[in-house]
Design an enzyme around this catalytic site. Sequence first.
Site, PDB file in Angstrom:
ATOM      1  N   HIS A  13      23.757  65.314  16.775  1.00 31.26           N
ATOM      2  CA  HIS A  13      23.558  63.871  16.804  1.00 31.26           C
ATOM      3  C   HIS A  13      22.350  63.610  17.697  1.00 31.26           C
ATOM      4  CE1 HIS A  13      24.156  59.614  17.370  1.00 31.26           C
ATOM      5  NE2 HIS A  13      25.090  59.622  16.454  1.00 31.26           N
ATOM      6  N   ARG A  17      21.263  52.085  17.776  1.00 32.11           N
ATOM      7  CA  ARG A  17      19.961  51.989  17.106  1.00 32.11           C
ATOM      8  C   ARG A  17      20.008  51.021  15.938  1.00 32.11           C
ATOM      9  NH1 ARG A  17      19.138  57.439  15.280  1.00 32.11           N
ATOM     10  NH2 ARG A  17      21.143  57.934  16.196  1.00 32.11           N
TER      11      ARG A  17
END
Lengths: 556, 231
Positions: A332, A352
Amino acid sequence: MSQSGAGVRNEGYPASMRDSIAKVEATRDQRLKEGPQKAMSPEQREQVLQEWHPDYKADKKRAVAVGPSKGERMPHEVVDLLEAYPVVDPRSINLASPDREVQVLILGGGGAASVAALFAHQEGIPTQDILMVSKLRHGDCNSIMAQGGIQAADRECDSPASHYIDVLGGGHYTNNPELVKALVNDGPLMIDWHEKLGALYDKVDGQYLEAHGGGTSRMRMHSAKDYTGMELMRVIRDEVRNVGIPVIEFAPAVELLLDEDGHAAGAVLTNLETDEYMVVKASATVLATGGFGRLHIQGFPTTNHYGATADGLIMAYRAGARVIDMDSVQYHPTGVAYPAAILGQLATEKLRNQGAEPVNAHGESFVYPLEPRDVESAAIIRECYGNNNGVSTPSGIRGVWLDTPMIDAIHGKGTLKKRLAAMWMMWHRHDIDITIEPALVFPTLHYQNGGVEIDADARTRIPGLFAGGEVAGGVHGKNRLMGNSLLDYNVFGRRAGISAAKWAKEHSAKTPTLKHIEAFCADLKSAGIKADRTAPIILPDYRREAVLERQLKTLA
Amino acid sequence: MSEEKLMQIFIMGKAYNVPAGITIMDAMEYAGYQFVRGAGCRSGFCGACGTVYRKEGDYRLEFALACQEMVEEGMHLTQLPFTPAPRSRYVLDDLDAGENVLLQHYPAIARCVSCNTCTKACPQDIEVMDYVQAALRGDLEKVSELSFDCIQCGLCSMRCPADIKHYHFAQMARRLYAVTQSPEPDHLQTRMSELAEGIHEAELDTLMKMNLEELKQRYAQRVIETEGEAS
Ligand SMILES: Cc1cc2nc3c(=O)[nH]c(=O)nc-3n(C[C@H](O)[C@H](O)[C@H](O)COP(=O)(O)OP(=O)(O)OC[C@H]3O[C@@H](n4cnc5c(N)ncnc54)[C@H](O)[C@@H]3O)c2cc1C
Ligand code: SF4
Ligand code: SF4
Ligand code: FES
């Protein structure tokens, strides 16, 4: 909760990191005005992957020497376990009189296992003829930790076909098309099922709040704040309890059983508290034991739960199932890099998709925030170790900033705390307020992309053995997109439960044996593999200094 | 790490030296414990690692998640890895949200003495007592909103003098609130019937028949929806 006190506590960021934070603050307004970097071209993506993604380092893998996927290259840590000897001595177990006999045995206590149990019951298997067994408590699993969300193509401007092409492109076209079709077609069905069970998805004016995820072309990420996995898992678990399906906790499977026809016939369990073995004979067996984060591939820290040690993968392999796409590992892009106490824990992609962008030590943005995960990870590693633009922490770990204050700047004050409550709390516990200060991140080991080969009905090659969720491979090919594994455990947990029920109604297992284990040991011996390793490992060992090593190991 | 300063903690009364700057969970492992119970997600989401501690020189008990709380000099630690709290079995679709179902299933709610001990015990900083009060009023929406971040660790219920099973009734309340007051958006049903009719099959089949080059082209031609278009 303790408030303050004597002893050592983190006081937010140390002075050595503050200069860099000031630079991030100085460029924030300009970056907000200009918007994010452009996405990379296919060629640029390929280049950064080749040069910087951990999967592309040839010396970190080797070909497995025995078994159904012999010759395929996988990380050493996985091969070490596939080539290990069993923990149980097959001859020491009395298989003639099983301790329990059921129609459907479900291995695992996470999402896929719970969904399989409910649908096996719905398909007509009485509750007392189903048995769920788990290594830890029911619900201690990766499923409960998911934050960001779950994909499903339910809006008018979206379609199963759009979802399909996103999944395939994200997976570098290595996915099994039949599995992807099942995944995208069942998406809306599973969301509807969650609604009927009383899961609380985020809604605004009665409509879902749907967002993008890395690599999506439509906004189809459904969320429940940043507790999406917890909300789904606790609702589904509550329903398993209402229905009354028996669950045995702290009783992991250590070996699968086969009968004389080579059909799955149940499993050998071990009681973690009394060390006793227990033999469960079953007509159908569902493998839902999840992934492998706790193997710490290439020394990476992980986001995964304590029990993610690839047990199911190992057991199925010995019994004759093929494993696929195990050469690729999902890192990740944004694991916690500071403070060290929570190193490697997840900073959800939702940060994000709500507007936070990765920024280097000088306050410059350097990558489109929502590239597919492998590309985004590689770009962050390049920024730290190729371009030397990373921020160093006092313990020598490098990372980049995730500029979290941008979220409130874009969507209004209070948004972060409301939509990302778990994230806010995680750093708050270490005296960092991510609505004001950015968060330091670096890639972390997150997800087992590949796994046991299945077909669209969740059948493995072994008749009577079904698999769903992270333990299975093929759905995501060599790279999974955010939001597709919660969907995966629902879609294939359901299919595995239904298929297992149907199979159990038509077949009853004959006398279980462990002959396949004896044969596998013979193979190991003739391949010249020494008997110095056993698997499954069940629980990772972090005693003594191992705990500090785990925190300090990084790429460098 | 040899020059790292060690500090003394007590695990169930026994002294151990552990480094500073790590969580209680890591400290116990450093001391030599291998968890069987008491560790799950290791990230603050599962509630497996409920911990009770007292600080040197203090008489009060404090509560935390071992995987999240930093270890401190002189801590006296023990874990509560299991809460023997009964829950009420129910059939969701048969519940009547109009009556005070929470009180029917969990009559102990009425015995709350407003001591606020539950709130103080909660490692998620939830206003637990407030959601108990909301439950007394039958306000499902408020219970859902206030209890949403509950990780079902059981610490509140272990401390409550009235033996209320907070996290169990809150779970029931959220599910009931969801099915009765947070209806499913229409477009989901629309898509479900389209799927049942097979409207999307043809497009999917076309994609499934494409070769690698065609797929790559199709992927490159995707139009990415921009924020704001969302309906
Ligand atoms: C921190 C984090 C965040 C994530 N966020 C997202 C997200 O936002 N969206 C998304 O789609 N996906 C996300 N994922 C991925 C997703 O949560 C998992 O891939 C998925 O939930 C796996 O479900 P599962 O049921 O297959 O495995 P799990 O939920 O991990 O369950 C496996 C179960 O099997 C048990 N088990 C293991 N070995 C044995 C054994 N030998 N015998 C018996 N039982 C055993 C385990 O204890 C556990 O209960 C995230 C994952 C993590 C770790
Ligand atoms: S409300 Fe109770 S069970 Fe839920 S997190 Fe707080 S203390 Fe734990
Ligand atoms: S601890 Fe029990 S009695 Fe005290 S406020 Fe909470 S619910 Fe009420
Ligand atoms: S181990 Fe899951 S909350 Fe601590």
